[in-house]
Structure formats: structure tokens, C-alpha cells
Design a protein around this motif. Structure first.
Motif, PDB file in Angstrom:
ATOM      1  N   GLU A  36      32.961  43.455  70.606  1.00  0.00           N
ATOM      2  CA  GLU A  36      31.673  43.055  71.174  1.00  0.00           C
ATOM      3  C   GLU A  36      31.468  41.552  71.014  1.00  0.00           C
ATOM      4  O   GLU A  36      30.972  40.876  71.928  1.00  0.00           O
ATOM      5  CB  GLU A  36      30.531  43.813  70.497  1.00  0.00           C
ATOM      6  N   ALA A  37      31.878  41.025  69.871  1.00  0.00           N
ATOM      7  CA  ALA A  37      31.762  39.582  69.645  1.00  0.00           C
ATOM      8  C   ALA A  37      32.608  38.810  70.654  1.00  0.00           C
ATOM      9  O   ALA A  37      32.176  37.764  71.176  1.00  0.00           O
ATOM     10  CB  ALA A  37      32.182  39.243  68.217  1.00  0.00           C
ATOM     11  N   LYS A  38      33.810  39.288  70.956  1.00  0.00           N
ATOM     12  CA  LYS A  38      34.653  38.635  71.953  1.00  0.00           C
ATOM     13  C   LYS A  38      33.966  38.597  73.314  1.00  0.00           C
ATOM     14  O   LYS A  38      33.988  37.570  74.002  1.00  0.00           O
ATOM     15  CB  LYS A  38      36.003  39.362  72.060  1.00  0.00           C
ATOM     16  N   GLN A  39      33.345  39.724  73.687  1.00  0.00           N
ATOM     17  CA  GLN A  39      32.637  39.758  74.963  1.00  0.00           C
ATOM     18  C   GLN A  39      31.490  38.754  74.977  1.00  0.00           C
ATOM     19  O   GLN A  39      31.259  38.063  75.986  1.00  0.00           O
ATOM     20  CB  GLN A  39      32.103  41.174  75.219  1.00  0.00           C
ATOM     21  N   MET A  40      30.776  38.642  73.871  1.00  0.00           N
ATOM     22  CA  MET A  40      29.641  37.715  73.806  1.00  0.00           C
ATOM     23  C   MET A  40      30.118  36.268  73.816  1.00  0.00           C
ATOM     24  O   MET A  40      29.476  35.396  74.416  1.00  0.00           O
ATOM     25  CB  MET A  40      28.796  38.016  72.563  1.00  0.00           C
ATOM     26  N   LEU A  41      31.236  36.005  73.168  1.00  0.00           N
ATOM     27  CA  LEU A  41      31.803  34.657  73.192  1.00  0.00           C
ATOM     28  C   LEU A  41      32.230  34.268  74.603  1.00  0.00           C
ATOM     29  O   LEU A  41      32.159  33.103  74.989  1.00  0.00           O
ATOM     30  CB  LEU A  41      32.995  34.583  72.239  1.00  0.00           C
ATOM     31  N   ALA A  62      25.432  38.036  63.578  1.00  0.00           N
ATOM     32  CA  ALA A  62      24.296  38.880  63.198  1.00  0.00           C
ATOM     33  C   ALA A  62      24.076  39.989  64.218  1.00  0.00           C
ATOM     34  O   ALA A  62      23.769  41.130  63.858  1.00  0.00           O
ATOM     35  CB  ALA A  62      23.043  38.021  63.064  1.00  0.00           C
ATOM     36  N   GLU A  63      24.275  39.664  65.483  1.00  0.00           N
ATOM     37  CA  GLU A  63      24.037  40.640  66.553  1.00  0.00           C
ATOM     38  C   GLU A  63      24.987  41.832  66.453  1.00  0.00           C
ATOM     39  O   GLU A  63      24.606  42.964  66.772  1.00  0.00           O
ATOM     40  CB  GLU A  63      24.198  39.948  67.915  1.00  0.00           C
ATOM     41  N   VAL A  64      26.224  41.589  66.014  1.00  0.00           N
ATOM     42  CA  VAL A  64      27.194  42.688  65.960  1.00  0.00           C
ATOM     43  C   VAL A  64      27.256  43.361  64.594  1.00  0.00           C
ATOM     44  O   VAL A  64      28.091  44.239  64.369  1.00  0.00           O
ATOM     45  CB  VAL A  64      28.610  42.210  66.375  1.00  0.00           C
ATOM     46  N   GLY A  65      26.381  42.940  63.651  1.00  0.00           N
ATOM     47  CA  GLY A  65      26.272  43.697  62.414  1.00  0.00           C
ATOM     48  C   GLY A  65      26.691  43.016  61.137  1.00  0.00           C
ATOM     49  O   GLY A  65      26.739  43.657  60.082  1.00  0.00           O
ATOM     50  N   TYR A  66      26.976  41.708  61.178  1.00  0.00           N
ATOM     51  CA  TYR A  66      27.384  41.006  59.956  1.00  0.00           C
ATOM     52  C   TYR A  66      26.202  40.236  59.381  1.00  0.00           C
ATOM     53  O   TYR A  66      25.629  39.373  60.055  1.00  0.00           O
ATOM     54  CB  TYR A  66      28.533  40.037  60.248  1.00  0.00           C
TER      55      TYR A  66
END
Length: 343
Positions: free
Chosen positions: A287-292, A304-308
Motif C-alpha cells: 500500500e505504501a508503494k502505491q501511495m508513493l 502512519a497511514e499504513v499502520g506504522y
């Protein structure tokens, strides 16, 4: 140091599901060693280093996956004992049953390896080596979409999905390479090993080949949700797909399943090749890759958005699963036109 042999008898294995372009790239590159550099510089050609042939189980012409008529140079058994075997990429769905003709090929691979051949694979060709038992107890790599499948089907193989090239086993006589374009990495390695590093450097310059030094994880997408028959694990995967950002998703997955976390771990790893924690991490990183790629959101906000809760934890996980920092991933994708530019 190159291996002392005047001509390396090389069998490039082919069958209808093999990637034809990879086969011919390998054959052309090996044939050029000692010839093309000399031609470009006006010097006499050297003795042939690789006697490379495209060989199938029966040597008969066939129609490949793209509808082209392909005529092999001969049959594997007629070629005799090779010094080097290369299994190219296989155009197969990762989880599909192996074709019937694989049994003859795996038997041949086992025999040739026992008689001293270096056995190598490109991309999904590692599936054939795994089916032959040649990767048992070894580190190996394959295309990122096949690594988890191979790990699940052949648990004695230590799949390293982040790696592009892995020489392994006694005398490094088993070599696996990652994606289909990793044929270049494999050929450069083999030419350097057999013909010497000078020849490998010349080949790289002629073909403009550049090793994939950063690995292959930044090309990967999530494939851990492959089909299987464990309903409990499947339910946990479906739930995780929408809830991976929660603070303690694995504990909730276990509670939903009615299993202890340890029992869920065993079942989950058996059918997916990953532990529940690894699966959650993979979902988050994907998900982070998609957002990047699709936004200009600051990296800490993405974390933070993906849970860290800790940006450092996200950065460590991203580097481990993708092989590079999140900032580098975004820059590379932006350079390739794969990231939405800042507005």
C-alpha cells in the motif's frame, strides 16, 4: 578465476511454455564471446568458448506460447552430457499444476547435475529446478511472483525473493536468477566464471548489459494471496486486506480464527509461505508503494497511514521488503514516469 575448459557444452532447455526471446538472447550473447568484440576492433576471432544449443526433450519443432514456430537444435539426450545447463523463464501461472513433460526434464536435470554439469535457471525456470529437488537445502531466487509459490510447494528451498542472482551448492554448481531480464545477469556471471572477467566486461559493453545491483523487490507486487484450500487462512487474508493498518492485526486474525497465534502461524506459513506478521508487513509495504507512486504525501504520513506508529519502523520494513529506501523508490518511479509529479 575462469574454469579451465576450452569449449563449454551448453544446453539451453526449451519447450512450448519457455520464453523464446530469453532463449535467443542467451544463445546470441554466448555465441558472441570471443567473436563480436574482436570484429568491432578489427582483430581475429578467438576460439569458440560456448557450444550452446537450444534443446528440447524430443528435438521436434513446436509452436511457442506466442504462436511462433520454433525448431530446436536437437534433443537433450542426443546432445550428451553438457557442461552447463540453462533453464529459461516458463510462461505458466505460478500455482498451476506442472505440465506432464516436466517429469522427463526433471529426471534429465538430476542426471546431468550428478554427472557434473552446472545447472542454472532464469526467472520462473527455478520452478523446474525445485521440482527436480536440485534446490533442496539451498538459497535460490526466481521472479518475485514465483518465490512464495516455490517456497510453499518446496519448503526445503530457501527462497530469497530480494536477490537477482544466487550461486549455491557444492562448487556453486547451481545458479538461479530472478526475473526474465535477469538472463543478462546470469550470462555475465557465467561468462566471467568460464571465460574470464575481461570477456564478461566486453560482453556487457557490446550488449549494454547492466547488472540489477539493487535486486528485484522494487518491481514486485503482492502475490501472497494466491489460491489455496485452507478456509481459515483465506478468511484471515480477506480480513487483513482491509484491516492491516490496525495496531495489532495478527492477534485479531488469531482471535477471529479461534486458533492460538502459534497455530495460526503454522497454518498460515504452510499455505502462503509467509508468517502472519510477514503478510501484514507485505500488505502495508504494498500500500505504501502505491501511495508513493500516486501521491506526493510525505513519507512519514504514508507510514502512519499504513499502520506504522514509528516512522523508523516503516523505513526499516520498506528497505527490507523492497531493497531500497522509500525516498529512493519514489525518485526512481518519478524518473520512469510511474509516479504522479508534485503539483
Amino acid at each position: 578465476m575462469s574454469e579451465s575448459k576450452s569449449t563449454c557444452r551448453t544446453a539451453v532447455v526449451t519447450l512450448p511454455c519457455v520464453g523464446t526471446s530469453t532463449v535467443y538472447c542467451i544463445l546470441d550473447a554466448l555465441a558472441s564471446v570471443g567473436r563480436d568484440w574482436e570484429m568491432l576492433h578489427g582483430t581475429p576471432p578467438k576460439a569458440r568458448v560456448f557450444d550452446a544449443k537450444m534443446l528440447s526433450a524430443d528435438g521436434k519443432a513446436y509452436t511457442d506460447i506466442n504462436g511462433r514456430r520454433i525448431t530446436p537444435d536437437g534433443a537433450l539426450e542426443d546432445f550428451g552430457q553438457p557442461d552447463l545447463v540453462i533453464v529459461p523463464d516458463l510462461h505458466l501461472a505460478p500455482d498451476c499444476p506442472l505440465p506432464d513433460e516436466f517429469s522427463a526434464l526433471t529426471n534429465w536435470l538430476v542426471k546431468t547435475r550428478a554427472e557434473g554439469a552446472i545447472v542454472t535457471s532464469v526467472c520462473s525456470g527455478a520452478l523446474l529446478l525445485a521440482a527436480a529437488g536440485l534446490l533442496n537445502g539451498l538459497d535460490a531466487t526466481s521472479h518475485w511472483s514465483f518465490c512464495d509459490v516455490i517456497a510453499r510447494k518446496y519448503p526445503e528451498v530457501r527462497m530469497r525473493r530480494e536477490r537477482i542472482l544466487i550461486p549455491a551448492g557444492d562448487g556453486h554448481r547451481i545458479v538461479t536468477a530472478g526475473g526474465a531480464s535477469a538472463w543478462g545477469d546470469l550470462v555475465l556471471y557465467l561468462v566471467g566464471r568460464i571465460a574470464g572477467q575481461d570477456e564478461a566486461r566486453r560482453l556487457a559493453k557490446i550488449y549494454l548489459l547492466q547488472p540489477h545491483t539493487e535486486g528485484q523487490l522494487h518491481y514486485a507486487s503482492l502475490t501472497a494471496g494466491a489460491q489455496h484450500e485452507d478456509a481459515v487462512v483465506a478468511d484471515a487474508q480477506v480480513w487483513a486486506a482491509d484491516n492491516y493498518a490496525l495496531p495489532t492485526p495478527v492477534a485479531t486474525m488469531a482471535a477471529r480464527s479461534g486458533l492460538t497465534e502459534r497455530s495460526l502461524l503454522r497454518r498460515f506459513r504452510k499455505v502462503t509461505g509467509q508468517t502472519p506478521v510477514e503478510y501484514i508487513q507485505t500488505l502495508r509495504v504494498e500500500e505504501a508503494k502505491q501511495m508513493l507512486e500516486t501521491s506526493d504525501m510525505p513519507i512519514d504520513d504514508i507510514a502512519a497511514e499504513v499502520g506504522y506508529t514509528e516512522p523508523s519502523s516503516f523505513r526499516n520494513a520498506f528497505r527490507r521488503y523492497v531493497g531500497m529506501p522509500a525516498s529512493t523508490y519514489r525518485k526512481k518511479r518519478l524518473a520512469l514516469g510511474l509516479v504522479a509529479p508534485e503539483t
